[in-house]
Write an enzyme that holds these catalytic residues in place. Structure first.
Site, PDB file in Angstrom:
ATOM      1  NE  ARG A   1      40.386  19.899  39.902  1.00  0.00           N
ATOM      2  CZ  ARG A   1      41.097  19.360  40.882  1.00  0.00           C
ATOM      3  NH1 ARG A   1      41.974  20.106  41.541  1.00  0.00           N
ATOM      4  NH2 ARG A   1      40.944  18.094  41.208  1.00  0.00           N
TER       5      ARG A   1
ATOM      6  CB  SER B   1      36.790  14.137  33.745  1.00  0.00           C
ATOM      7  OG  SER B   1      37.431  15.323  34.038  1.00  0.00           O
TER       8      SER B   1
ATOM      9  CE  LYS C   1      40.117  13.642  39.975  1.00  0.00           C
ATOM     10  NZ  LYS C   1      39.403  13.761  38.724  1.00  0.00           N
TER      11      LYS C   1
HETATM   12  N1  3NM Z   1      42.009  15.563  36.798  1.00  0.00           N
HETATM   13  P1  3NM Z   1      48.466  18.302  37.659  1.00  0.00           P
HETATM   14  S1  3NM Z   1      44.288  14.471  36.951  1.00  0.00           S
HETATM   15  C1  3NM Z   1      42.269  17.724  37.962  1.00  0.00           C
HETATM   16  O1  3NM Z   1      42.696  12.283  35.654  1.00  0.00           O
HETATM   17  C2  3NM Z   1      42.803  16.438  37.468  1.00  0.00           C
HETATM   18  O2  3NM Z   1      40.961  13.527  35.280  1.00  0.00           O
HETATM   19  C3  3NM Z   1      42.680  14.456  36.463  1.00  0.00           C
HETATM   20  O3  3NM Z   1      46.933  18.307  38.041  1.00  0.00           O
HETATM   21  C4  3NM Z   1      42.068  13.329  35.745  1.00  0.00           C
HETATM   22  O4  3NM Z   1      48.617  19.091  36.406  1.00  0.00           O
HETATM   23  C5  3NM Z   1      44.110  15.987  37.632  1.00  0.00           C
HETATM   24  O5  3NM Z   1      49.103  19.015  38.840  1.00  0.00           O
HETATM   25  C6  3NM Z   1      45.208  16.725  38.304  1.00  0.00           C
HETATM   26  O6  3NM Z   1      48.909  16.880  37.555  1.00  0.00           O
HETATM   27  C7  3NM Z   1      45.976  17.592  37.343  1.00  0.00           C
END
Ligand code: 3NM
Length: 213
Positions: free
Chosen positions: A45, A114, A143
């Site tokens: 990513r 997603s 994010k």
């Molecule tokens: N997508 P972490 S939350 C890349 O809600 C991503 O679709 C999300 O990172 C979504 O593990 C997110 O540090 C961030 O929380 C995930």
């Protein structure tokens, strides 16, 4: 369609995602590290570098993974996945549609999508995808544009709606809460910061995530 994805994960529930900026490592270095500790399916990513730089960084990462028997999913960019013959692509709500990506990448590609609500997850079951991701489960600083957290109850409702479709949970998942997330119905957890934000016990936490069963 969906067997490739679950097969690629083997016995682990962890779907690690690279982050050059949090880790301070290239995508290839992160892939090497993740395979060393037992990851079998990894998402690349890149939200900061432009596509040319992402392509240049992803190429050696795909080669490392291929050499070492792991699979690579490219975030957002169907063109980069196609050019590198990666194993698949992960798409957001505003990327090329899963249907278009399937037409470009073919039936063997792993395509993930997603979603951020029960309604979006329901719609995804009608699409040519191998897994549906729901998130954020918990709040996350990774994010910036993250939607409101769906929580464990929201995750359980999505699980019910998806039937047998593989379900990936994402957002705020750590070695401490992975148990509750899997119990609420996730087949797999996708994780960024709990892997890459350095801490004294990083390796222990990652191994806990990988070996959770
Ligand atoms: N997508 P972490 S939350 C890349 O809600 C991503 O679709 C999300 O990172 C979504 O593990 C997110 O540090 C961030 O929380 C995930």
């Amino acid at each position: 369609m969906s067997s490739n994805f679950m097969q690629a994960l083997g016995s682990t529930h962890l779907y690690p995602i690279t982050d050059q900026h949090l880790s301070g490592l290239s995508h290839a270095e992160q892939v090497d590290f993740l395979i060393d500790i037992g990851a079998t399916l990894i998402q690349l990513r890149e939200k900061i570098d432009p596509p040319l730089r992402f392509f240049e960084q992803a190429e050696p990462a795909v080669l490392v993974a291929r050499d070492r028997g792991a699979k690579i999913i490219i975030n957002d960019r169907v063109d980069i996945a196609l050019a590198l013959k990666a194993d698949g692509v992960h798409l957001g709500q505003e990327d090329l549609s899963p249907d278009a990506a399937r037409r470009i990448l073919g039936s063997d590609a792993i395509i993930g999508f997603s979603t951020h609500s029960l309604e979006q997850a329901r719609l995804a079951t009608q699409m040519p995808v191998d897994y549906v991701a729901i998130g954020p489960i918990f709040s996350t600083a990774t994010k910036q544009s993250a939607n409101p957290p769906v929580g464990l109850d929201g995750l359980a409702r999505v699980r019910e709606a998806l039937g047998g479709m593989p379900l990936v949970a994402i957002g705020g998942i750590t070695s401490e809460n992975i148990g509750s997330v899997v119990k609420a119905g996730a087949d797999v957890v996708a994780v960024i910061s709990d892997i890459w934000v350095p801490a004294n016990d990083s390796l222990i936490r990652i191994k806990r995530l990988l070996n959770y069963s």
